[in-house]
Design an enzyme around this catalytic site. Structure first.
Site, short mmCIF file in Angstrom:
data_model
loop_
_atom_site.label_atom_id
_atom_site.label_comp_id
_atom_site.label_asym_id
_atom_site.label_seq_id
_atom_site.Cartn_x
_atom_site.Cartn_y
_atom_site.Cartn_z
N ASP A 195 -34.34 -24.97 3.10
CA ASP A 195 -32.75 -24.48 3.54
C ASP A 195 -33.04 -23.43 4.58
O ASP A 195 -33.02 -22.27 4.51
CB ASP A 195 -32.20 -23.90 2.55
CG ASP A 195 -31.19 -24.81 1.89
OD1 ASP A 195 -30.55 -24.17 3.45
OD2 ASP A 195 -30.63 -25.55 1.10
N HIS B 198 -22.35 -27.46 0.09
CA HIS B 198 -23.83 -27.19 0.71
C HIS B 198 -24.93 -28.67 0.55
O HIS B 198 -24.91 -29.12 -0.47
CB HIS B 198 -24.63 -26.07 -0.37
CG HIS B 198 -25.86 -25.77 0.43
ND1 HIS B 198 -26.09 -24.99 1.93
CD2 HIS B 198 -27.30 -25.65 0.20
CE1 HIS B 198 -26.70 -24.53 1.69
NE2 HIS B 198 -27.96 -24.67 0.98
N CYS C 152 -24.40 -24.68 6.44
CA CYS C 152 -25.24 -25.36 6.25
C CYS C 152 -24.99 -26.90 6.25
O CYS C 152 -26.19 -27.92 6.83
CB CYS C 152 -24.54 -24.93 4.38
SG CYS C 152 -23.64 -25.85 3.70
#
Length: 294
Positions: A139, A124, A85
């Protein structure tokens, strides 16, 4: 929901960075620079997921990549892997800013059980994009979750075979619930804090350092598409969604072919390194199966 966004900080408009963004768009199959619209955001999101998998190969080989967004974007534009991420969303932020989108960083925490909310608290990186006064959440770093960006409002979300939910949406953040059918993480909590690059780097160091770093334990590759997710975890290859299956790739050749079919770049990785990693994952899988696996 009303969200106050911070002014976008476009990356310097110099030829090198423009060339890198152009290279990234080319890898996604785009010849022209899209306008900052919701439709363009969605197309970029989908094309990125199709072209660049979520993976932790570099970490598992003992040489984790920096979370510097510029380095990640250059690596991806040249045909390399992104990572997880921090890498995917960090690079995407640079692209979106360069294309004229208003982007804000948010603090994210992925968890399954309350006791999971441990160290590092920041695990994250979330991007909040405002288009025509409406907040959107793209995302690329959730692996098996969002296929398309979603508007940050309370309610259920249907994408392909999965059902998600956003709750508590406000200027203070929101909570995302993943579909349990995915067999992955449970929730993401998003907070209004904007993590600095140093915060991300510090969390990445903890996540990518053995023996306790959560990304150092097993190889994970995920590719989200319209009808589900392909997942390689260790030596176990699965399809979750349409036409599901589970297959254990005990033969090195099958395992390597799976990496390539999932578009993991093996440039700069020796055959010896890959064979060693496969052997480690096979041993771990056999140990797990002998204990309580199936």
């Amino acid at each position: 929901m009303s969200v106050t966004t911070q002014p976008g900080r476009p990356i310097p408009d110099n030829s090198k960075k423009r060339e890198t963004v152009t290279g990234y768009l080319s890898r996604l199959g785009l010849r022209d620079r899209p306008a900052p619209t919701v439709a363009a955001l969605t197309e970029l999101h989908r094309r990125h997921l199709d072209a660049i998998p979520y993976e932790n190969l570099a970490i598992m080989l003992g040489r984790p990549d920096s979370t510097d967004p510029g380095q990640t974007l250059a690596r991806v534009a040249a045909g390399g892997n992104a990572g997880y991420c921090f890498h995917h969303n960090g690079a995407f932020e640079l692209v979106l800013r360069d294309l004229g989108f208003a982007v804000e960083r948010r603090f994210g925490q992925v968890w399954n059980k309350p006791e999971d909310r441990a160290v590092p608290e920041l695990n994250h990186l979330v991007l909040l994009v405002t288009v025509d006064g409406r907040p959107w959440w793209p995302d690329l770093g959730l692996g098996d979750a969002l296929r398309d960006p979603v508007e940050v409002i309370d309610g259920e979300i249907r994408q392909g075979p999965f059902r998600y939910e956003i709750s508590g949406a406000s200027a203070q953040g929101w909570t995302f619930r993943h579909d349990p059918a995915a067999g992955s993480f449970g929730y993401v909590d998003v907070r209004p804090a904007s993590p600095a690059p140093a915060d991300v780097a510090a969390s990445h160091l903890m996540l990518s350092s053995p023996p306790d770093g959560r990304f150092t334990r097993v190889l994970v590759v995920q590719r989200r598409d319209d009808t589900g997710t392909g997942v390689l975890r260790g030596i176990r290859l699965q399809r979750i969604g349409d036409q599901p299956f589970t297959r254990d790739l005990t033969a090195y050749g099958d395992w390597r072919a799976a990496l390539e079919s999932m578009r993991v770049s093996l440039a700069g990785v020796t055959d010896g390194e890959l064979r060693s990693l496969h052997a480690r994952m096979l041993a771990a899988h056999e140990e797990w199966a002998a204990a309580d696996g199936n």
